[in-house]
Design an enzyme around this catalytic site. Sequence first.
Site, PDB file in Angstrom:
ATOM      1  N   LYS A  47       0.836  -1.204   0.000  1.00  0.00           N
ATOM      2  CA  LYS A  47       0.000   0.000   0.000  1.00  0.00           C
ATOM      3  C   LYS A  47       0.872   1.256   0.000  1.00  0.00           C
ATOM      4  CE  LYS A  47      -0.268   0.209   5.049  1.00  0.00           C
ATOM      5  NZ  LYS A  47      -1.139   0.316   6.236  1.00  0.00           N
ATOM      6  N   ARG A 145     -10.665   0.338  14.748  1.00  0.00           N
ATOM      7  CA  ARG A 145     -10.655   0.986  13.427  1.00  0.00           C
ATOM      8  C   ARG A 145     -11.620   0.200  12.548  1.00  0.00           C
ATOM      9  NH1 ARG A 145      -4.456   1.898  11.542  1.00  0.00           N
ATOM     10  NH2 ARG A 145      -4.968  -0.180  10.770  1.00  0.00           N
ATOM     11  N   HIS A 177      -6.544  -6.879  12.956  1.00  0.00           N
ATOM     12  CA  HIS A 177      -5.280  -6.141  13.019  1.00  0.00           C
ATOM     13  C   HIS A 177      -4.915  -5.889  14.477  1.00  0.00           C
ATOM     14  CE1 HIS A 177      -2.132  -4.030  10.872  1.00  0.00           C
ATOM     15  NE2 HIS A 177      -2.249  -2.993  11.670  1.00  0.00           N
ATOM     16  N   ARG A 233       1.048 -10.687   7.285  1.00  0.00           N
ATOM     17  CA  ARG A 233       0.945  -9.505   6.433  1.00  0.00           C
ATOM     18  C   ARG A 233       2.049  -8.492   6.761  1.00  0.00           C
ATOM     19  NH1 ARG A 233      -4.111  -9.524   8.936  1.00  0.00           N
ATOM     20  NH2 ARG A 233      -3.566  -7.481   9.786  1.00  0.00           N
ATOM     21  N   TYR A 279      16.699  30.402   7.922  1.00  0.00           N
ATOM     22  CA  TYR A 279      15.577  31.172   8.445  1.00  0.00           C
ATOM     23  C   TYR A 279      15.604  31.255   9.971  1.00  0.00           C
ATOM     24  CZ  TYR A 279      13.240  30.825   3.878  1.00  0.00           C
ATOM     25  OH  TYR A 279      12.912  30.901   2.549  1.00  0.00           O
ATOM     26  N   CYS A 326      14.449  23.691   5.186  1.00  0.00           N
ATOM     27  CA  CYS A 326      13.650  24.560   4.325  1.00  0.00           C
ATOM     28  C   CYS A 326      12.900  23.708   3.294  1.00  0.00           C
ATOM     29  CB  CYS A 326      14.554  25.576   3.630  1.00  0.00           C
ATOM     30  SG  CYS A 326      15.540  26.565   4.777  1.00  0.00           S
ATOM     31  N   MET A 327      12.109  24.363   2.466  1.00  0.00           N
ATOM     32  CA  MET A 327      11.326  23.616   1.491  1.00  0.00           C
ATOM     33  C   MET A 327      12.207  22.832   0.531  1.00  0.00           C
ATOM     34  SD  MET A 327       8.461  24.903  -1.277  1.00  0.00           S
ATOM     35  CE  MET A 327       7.302  25.436  -0.027  1.00  0.00           C
ATOM     36  N   ASP A 328      13.290  23.431   0.088  1.00  0.00           N
ATOM     37  CA  ASP A 328      14.105  22.836  -0.981  1.00  0.00           C
ATOM     38  C   ASP A 328      15.540  22.543  -0.581  1.00  0.00           C
ATOM     39  OD1 ASP A 328      11.977  23.460  -3.001  1.00  0.00           O
ATOM     40  OD2 ASP A 328      12.545  25.509  -2.464  1.00  0.00           O
TER      41      ASP A 328
END
Length: 393
Positions: A47, A145, A177, A233, A279, A326-328
């Site tokens: 999955k 669940r 589960h 599993r 930052y 940071c983002m990148d």
Amino acid sequence: MTSTPATPPTPSTPPPAQAQVDLDALRSNVAALDARSGSAQVMAVVKADAYGHGLLPCARAAREGGASWLGVAQLHEALTLRRGGDQGRLLSWLHVPGDDFAAALTGDVDLSVSDHWALDEIAAAARATDRVARVHLKIDTGLSRGGVTADGWADLVGAALRLQAEGVLRVVGVWSHMVWADEPDHPTSARQLVAFREAVAVAERLGADLEVRHLANSAATLTTPAAHFDLVRPGIAVYGLSPVPQLGGPADYGLRPVMTLRGQVALVKQVPAGTGVSYGHQYTTAHDTTLALVPLGYADGLPRAASNAGPLLVAGRRTRVAGRVCMDQVVVDLDGLPDPGGVRAGDDVVVFGDATRGEPTAQEWADVVGTIGYEIVTRVGVRVPRTYLGARA
């Protein structure tokens, strides 16, 4: 006269990072899990794009490693596997009303059932397609669940068996589960085993002729043989991460990490003591030092919470993120490393990989941000290409 816009050229420059996926390691992991499972069959859980590793290549490798079943959460994942050529036993378990159960039956996908609406819709799809649905009834043994509670179990089993008598479905499995499989001695696990056995007994007493009974996830596959039943599993263990890191690492269970997240140094520069970094200047250099810039950030899957903490291997030397993720990009302070001036743009950076090679691990990243290794590998972003080692024709 009209002009046709030019087609943009295909970029020839690869992204600055890649996730290397070792399919030989995955095959080896499945074989190791199979060896630990006794007479139980192995369902490799693929999955969430095979836990971020790539659905189709990993599913094929899992089959090659000995998995007789594959498991997915969502139906579209199962149908993608069928379109990709997989023909073995395949279970999908997390459904909502209106899912395309007709396509599932046409594709010979086994379906989990936790409620009467699912029985009704699957039966309708079976009548429409003239197929016999294979269903696994799920009992809630304590996780709260999916699955029907014990109070409603006999009613759901009875309804399924009436549809079986009509010829539109077969009850082939009962499953559940575990709550605390990663703590093998937790009393909840013992109670769940009792509840599961009782549910199986009720189903069989009502007339179910079961092919498989299944309860064990990765942790229980490795640590709780009593939970193996007919089918196990494993999920995260297939990808070489330990589901019980407090008890042992991957190597202790014969597992090898499958994914290595790599990047490159983009920039190296010298700065004086007292320089604020990134930052908010959450990191300040203690000495005259060398900084390196690595173009990987939270858009690529590095947790922002790993600011000032995430471990990295830069040009073969251990260091950590300096300042914010940071983002990148992230910055690393090479202070204290032997010959920091020897680090150059283009040098290799390993974010996580295999501890036996001296690399940081996904578990280490999980530890510094207070999460689990599962989240670290599944969050690697879509702009990071997966490259596959050990693929077979």
